[in-house]
Design a protein around this motif. Structure first.
Motif, mmCIF file in Angstrom:
data_model
loop_
_atom_site.group_PDB
_atom_site.id
_atom_site.type_symbol
_atom_site.label_atom_id
_atom_site.label_comp_id
_atom_site.label_asym_id
_atom_site.label_seq_id
_atom_site.Cartn_x
_atom_site.Cartn_y
_atom_site.Cartn_z
ATOM 1 N N VAL A 197 0.838 -1.207 0.000
ATOM 2 C CA VAL A 197 0.000 0.000 0.000
ATOM 3 C C VAL A 197 0.871 1.255 0.000
ATOM 4 N N THR A 198 1.914 1.238 0.827
ATOM 5 C CA THR A 198 2.825 2.384 0.900
ATOM 6 C C THR A 198 3.483 2.649 -0.453
ATOM 7 N N GLU A 199 3.961 1.585 -1.105
ATOM 8 C CA GLU A 199 4.575 1.732 -2.429
ATOM 9 C C GLU A 199 3.582 2.300 -3.439
ATOM 10 N N ALA A 200 2.348 1.793 -3.401
ATOM 11 C CA ALA A 200 1.323 2.239 -4.349
ATOM 12 C C ALA A 200 0.993 3.719 -4.161
ATOM 13 N N VAL A 201 0.859 4.137 -2.893
ATOM 14 C CA VAL A 201 0.534 5.533 -2.603
ATOM 15 C C VAL A 201 1.671 6.456 -3.026
ATOM 16 N N ILE A 202 2.915 6.075 -2.674
ATOM 17 C CA ILE A 202 4.078 6.908 -3.013
ATOM 18 C C ILE A 202 4.274 6.960 -4.531
ATOM 19 N N LEU A 205 1.550 9.312 -5.886
ATOM 20 C CA LEU A 205 1.866 10.705 -5.569
ATOM 21 C C LEU A 205 3.037 11.206 -6.416
ATOM 22 N N SER A 206 4.074 10.371 -6.560
ATOM 23 C CA SER A 206 5.226 10.741 -7.391
ATOM 24 C C SER A 206 4.797 10.958 -8.836
ATOM 25 N N LEU A 207 3.933 10.064 -9.322
ATOM 26 C CA LEU A 207 3.439 10.173 -10.694
ATOM 27 C C LEU A 207 2.669 11.467 -10.895
ATOM 28 N N LEU A 208 1.798 11.805 -9.919
ATOM 29 C CA LEU A 208 0.988 13.024 -10.018
ATOM 30 C C LEU A 208 1.869 14.274 -10.000
ATOM 31 N N GLY A 256 14.805 14.341 -15.627
ATOM 32 C CA GLY A 256 15.367 13.091 -16.140
ATOM 33 C C GLY A 256 15.759 12.140 -15.026
ATOM 34 N N THR A 257 16.437 12.675 -14.008
ATOM 35 C CA THR A 257 16.879 11.817 -12.887
ATOM 36 C C THR A 257 15.723 11.470 -11.951
ATOM 37 N N MET A 258 14.866 12.439 -11.641
ATOM 38 C CA MET A 258 13.788 12.204 -10.673
ATOM 39 C C MET A 258 12.743 11.225 -11.199
ATOM 40 N N ILE A 259 12.349 11.378 -12.471
ATOM 41 C CA ILE A 259 11.350 10.472 -13.039
ATOM 42 C C ILE A 259 11.896 9.047 -13.114
ATOM 43 N N SER A 260 13.173 8.913 -13.481
ATOM 44 C CA SER A 260 13.775 7.574 -13.559
ATOM 45 C C SER A 260 13.829 6.896 -12.196
ATOM 46 N N MET A 261 13.869 7.687 -11.128
ATOM 47 C CA MET A 261 13.976 7.129 -9.778
ATOM 48 C C MET A 261 12.621 6.830 -9.149
ATOM 49 N N TYR A 262 11.639 7.722 -9.298
ATOM 50 C CA TYR A 262 10.440 7.636 -8.477
ATOM 51 C C TYR A 262 9.159 7.311 -9.212
ATOM 52 N N VAL A 263 9.109 7.497 -10.530
ATOM 53 C CA VAL A 263 7.891 7.129 -11.253
ATOM 54 C C VAL A 263 8.058 5.706 -11.786
ATOM 55 N N ARG A 264 8.127 4.777 -10.844
ATOM 56 C CA ARG A 264 8.205 3.348 -11.141
ATOM 57 C C ARG A 264 7.345 2.617 -10.138
ATOM 58 N N PRO A 265 6.571 1.633 -10.571
ATOM 59 C CA PRO A 265 5.677 0.930 -9.642
ATOM 60 C C PRO A 265 6.402 0.120 -8.579
ATOM 61 N N THR A 266 7.655 -0.302 -8.838
ATOM 62 C CA THR A 266 8.433 -1.029 -7.828
ATOM 63 C C THR A 266 9.800 -0.396 -7.704
ATOM 64 N N TYR A 267 10.357 -0.502 -6.499
ATOM 65 C CA TYR A 267 11.651 0.118 -6.210
ATOM 66 C C TYR A 267 12.736 -0.954 -6.253
ATOM 67 N N ASP A 268 13.030 -1.434 -7.482
ATOM 68 C CA ASP A 268 13.922 -2.584 -7.625
ATOM 69 C C ASP A 268 15.247 -2.228 -8.283
ATOM 70 N N LEU A 269 15.614 -0.959 -8.296
ATOM 71 C CA LEU A 269 16.902 -0.545 -8.847
ATOM 72 C C LEU A 269 18.016 -1.107 -7.965
#
Length: 311
Positions: A197-202, A205-208, A256-269
């Motif tokens: 749920v936390t990942e989905a909300v963040i 919000l990041s996407l918006l 470029g850097t922010m979207i690549s980091m936070y507009v992803r459904p999973t944090y698997d980098l």
């Protein structure tokens, strides 16, 4: 037994930041490099704030927004870099739970504020280029104040929900953060709670925030480019575009850097790639802003020279 169970599940009082490398020689090298960058970042942004404040010719909304951005960069990089520098030399690279949550909150809030400011600055350039006859009315002192204050206030509120949700997660006895600051991704990986749920909300919000601000900026520059193409003379096109090119460069690097980091459904980098990209927007970008704006802006360079001669 009950106390021991609670300790293993929730009672993490501090985190250990693994940082970049355990090799002491690399630690000293990184400390030196990041310290030099930080000093130049602070000095560069303070120079912009001072010149814009002291020079009457730079009291237009464009430069006032730039002053806001420079002040924000000082706060943004100071949220991360001093603690990172201290940990590079410290044997125990720790940060308290409350300190970690505070760092996370300021990082998110200031990052969101930068998105709003960059979008507002693009709108200001759109009005100046596409609606020059109505610019004075559309971007009055009252309008500037409303947009600048609105960016800061909205940014302050944007950080509350992600930080609240992360702070309410359970962190087990393992408290090693594989990063150089308290970022969202390593904290979610560290938690022993269900973070779905936390990942989905963040993510939402990041996407918006990032996508909407980036879209507004993109639309503004689309209209600006179309207006520039209609200018008959080559010199006129060059002069008009030069007033926007600096801001466009900053926007491209930041988003470029922010979207690549936070507009992803999973944090698997991977952790190393995560750290490398994070260095770009927490350490390098705040330095590039004053360099780009000062070196590529003739009006600012003239104002700087005047202030140097005067003092």
């Amino acid at each position: 037994i009950f106390f021991q169970e609670m300790t293993n599940v929730t009672a993490v009082l501090e985190f250990r930041l693994l940082g970049f490398s355990s090799n002491p020689h690399y630690q000293i090298l990184l400390f030196t490099v990041f310290l030099i960058i930080y000093i130049f970042t602070i000095l560069g942004n303070i120079i912009i704030i001072s010149v814009v404040t002291l020079e009457p010719q730079l009291h237009s909304p464009m430069y006032k927004f730039l002053k806001n951005l420079s002040f924000l960069e000082v706060c943004y990089t100071t949220t991360i870099v001093p603690k990172m520098l201290a940990n590079l030399l410290a044997k125990r690279k720790s940060i308290s739970f409350s300190g970690c949550m505070a760092q996370l909150y300021y990082f998110i809030s200031l990052g969101a504020t930068e998105c709003y400011l960059l979008a507002v600055m693009a709108y200001d350039r759109f009005l100046a280029v596409c609606e020059p006859l109505h610019y004075g009315v559309a971007m009055s002192a009252e309008s500037y104040t409303r947009l600048a204050v609105g960016s800061w206030v909205t940014g302050v509120f944007t950080g509350f929900l992600p930080c609240l949700m992360v702070s309410r997660l359970h962190f087990c006895s393992y408290n090693l953060i594989d990063h150089f600051f308290c970022d969202i991704s390593p904290l979610l990986k560290l938690s022993c709670s269900d973070t779905t749920v936390t990942e989905a909300v963040i993510f939402t919000l990041s996407l918006l925030v990032l996508s909407s601000c980036f879209l507004l900026t993109l639309v503004s520059y689309l209209f600006i480019i179309l207006s520039i193409l209609k200018i008959p003379s080559t010199s006129g096109k060059r002069v008009t575009f030069s007033t926007c090119s600096s801001h466009l460069m900053v926007v491209t690097i930041y988003y470029g850097t922010m979207i690549s980091m936070y507009v992803r459904p999973t944090y698997d980098l991977s952790s190393e790639l995560n750290k490398a990209v994070s260095v770009l927007y927490t350490v390098v970008t705040p330095l590039l802003n004053p360099v780009i704006y000062s070196l590529r802006n003739k009006a600012f360079k003239k104002a700087l020279e005047k202030q140097v001669i005067r003092h």
